[in-house]
Design a protein around this motif. Structure first.
Motif, short mmCIF file in Angstrom:
data_model
loop_
_atom_site.label_atom_id
_atom_site.label_comp_id
_atom_site.label_asym_id
_atom_site.label_seq_id
_atom_site.Cartn_x
_atom_site.Cartn_y
_atom_site.Cartn_z
N LEU A 65 0.85 -1.19 0.00
CA LEU A 65 0.00 0.00 0.00
C LEU A 65 0.88 1.24 0.00
CD1 LEU A 65 -2.55 -1.05 2.78
CD2 LEU A 65 -2.78 -1.34 0.30
N PRO A 66 0.33 2.41 -0.31
CA PRO A 66 1.14 3.63 -0.25
C PRO A 66 1.80 3.83 1.11
CG PRO A 66 -0.89 4.06 -1.43
CD PRO A 66 -1.01 2.66 -0.90
N GLU A 67 1.15 3.38 2.20
CA GLU A 67 1.74 3.56 3.52
C GLU A 67 2.76 2.50 3.87
OE1 GLU A 67 -1.11 1.50 6.76
OE2 GLU A 67 -2.00 3.24 5.79
N GLY A 68 2.91 1.48 3.01
CA GLY A 68 3.86 0.41 3.27
C GLY A 68 3.23 -0.96 3.09
N THR A 69 4.01 -2.00 3.27
CA THR A 69 3.50 -3.36 3.15
C THR A 69 2.75 -3.71 4.43
OG1 THR A 69 5.33 -4.00 1.72
CG2 THR A 69 4.10 -5.77 2.77
#
Length: 324
Positions: free
Chosen positions: A146-150
């Motif tokens: 995701l844009p915020e990280g895995t």
């Protein structure tokens, strides 16, 4: 939005709080199924040619990027994802009750699995949030970028479909292990990485759940992987051995993904999960679960090839996967 602090003697439900973006002290579940329902309700009357985009924009206020075609671009074209999402939106009313059931029970379902997992591997601290979502049938659990990280994510819709009668604890152990394993093992888009990551997760789930059925170990979809591989063991092992260093999705897909074109009529999609399990079982004869989980990429890569060589005598041309 409900945030559930996992592995407590009680489960605290916290109201409308933004999902944490930094690793928390304890493992937290962020339940977004209510937010999905709100976004679905707000956009259900939008015409089909604009409905997916309207829903994506609404849900992105809560979790950006999850329902984006860009997230699945490696294996699904944007127009196909749009059709996939539209089908999922239209089917949601048929699955709503089951999704709500899983949402209501999720904390009590995963807590025993996390307790026994931590008994084996120690406390799970400092991890990013775990999300419960509606996956449109994409997954029951797994990590997603995701844009915020895995993030580790669970699909309430698929959990409802798959685990009404199948024990769910091995599944949770499998997915929790992926979360833990990422700290020691660097994921990569190479066949041997997937073989080790998935095979070891199956092995860990089997060890933590003695006597677990193949169904609960995720080894019966789309058919019995154990039966197929054991009936054609040399073909299965050599198919993996020859592709160990492949980064070609067209080669890896049939080995790890359901619904993919088969490498051979004898080897069903996802057969490499069972081959990977056999590798982990082989290496586990002289190592504890903690030792297996702590092995770095450079340490385990040659051991995988050696393990496969012990299982089958493949033609020299089949061993090209050792190079690279």
């Amino acid at each position: 939005m409900r945030i559930v602090a996992l592995l407590g003697l009680a489960f605290g439900l916290i109201g409308a709080v933004p999902p944490p973006t930094r690793p928390s002290e304890g493992l937290q579940l962020v339940d977004l199924t209510d937010e999905f329902d709100l976004a679905w309700t707000a956009t259900k009357d939008v015409p089909d040619d604009r409905r997916v985009e309207a829903f994506q924009a609404e849900f992105a206020k809560v979790l950006p990027g999850f329902y984006s075609a860009d997230r699945v671009k490696d294996f699904m074209a944007p127009d196909k994802y749009r059709a996939f999402a539209l089908k999922g939106l239209k089917a949601y009313p048929d699955h709503r009750a089951g999704i709500q059931r899983v949402s209501g029970e999720f904390g009590s379902l995963i807590a025993p699995a996390q307790r026994s997992f931590q008994q084996a591997f120690g406390p799970m601290r400092g991890y990013p949030p775990v999300y419960l979502v509606v996956s449109f049938g994409e997954f029951d659990g797994g990590t997603r970028d995701l844009p915020e990280g895995t993030r580790l994510m669970f699909g309430a819709d698929m959990i409802d479909k798959l685990y009404k009668s199948t024990p769910i604890q091995p599944f949770f152990h499998h997915e929790l292990f992926h979360l833990l394993h990422r700290r020691a093992f660097e994921e990569c888009e190479i066949v041997w990485c997937g073989l080790w990551s998935e095979g070891l997760a199956v092995y860990v789930a089997a060890q933590l759940n003695p006597g677990a059925s193949d169904a609960s170990l995720l080894l019966t979809y789309p058919t019995s992987l154990r039966t197929a591989v054991e009936a054609h063991s040399t073909e299965a092992v050599c198919a993996v051995r020859s592709r160990l260093n492949s980064t070609d999705f067209n080669e890896a897909g049939p080995m790890f993904m359901g619904g993919s074109k088969q490498i051979s009529p004898n080897l069903p999609p996802r057969f490499a999960y069972y081959v990977g399990y056999l590798v982990a079982q082989d290496l586990g004869r002289a190592r504890s679960l903690k030792q297996l989980a702590a092995m770095k990429n450079a340490d385990v890569k040659p051991l995988i090839a050696q393990s496969l060589d012990r299982m089958a005598s493949c033609p020299t041309s089949e061993k090209k996967g050792e190079r690279g």
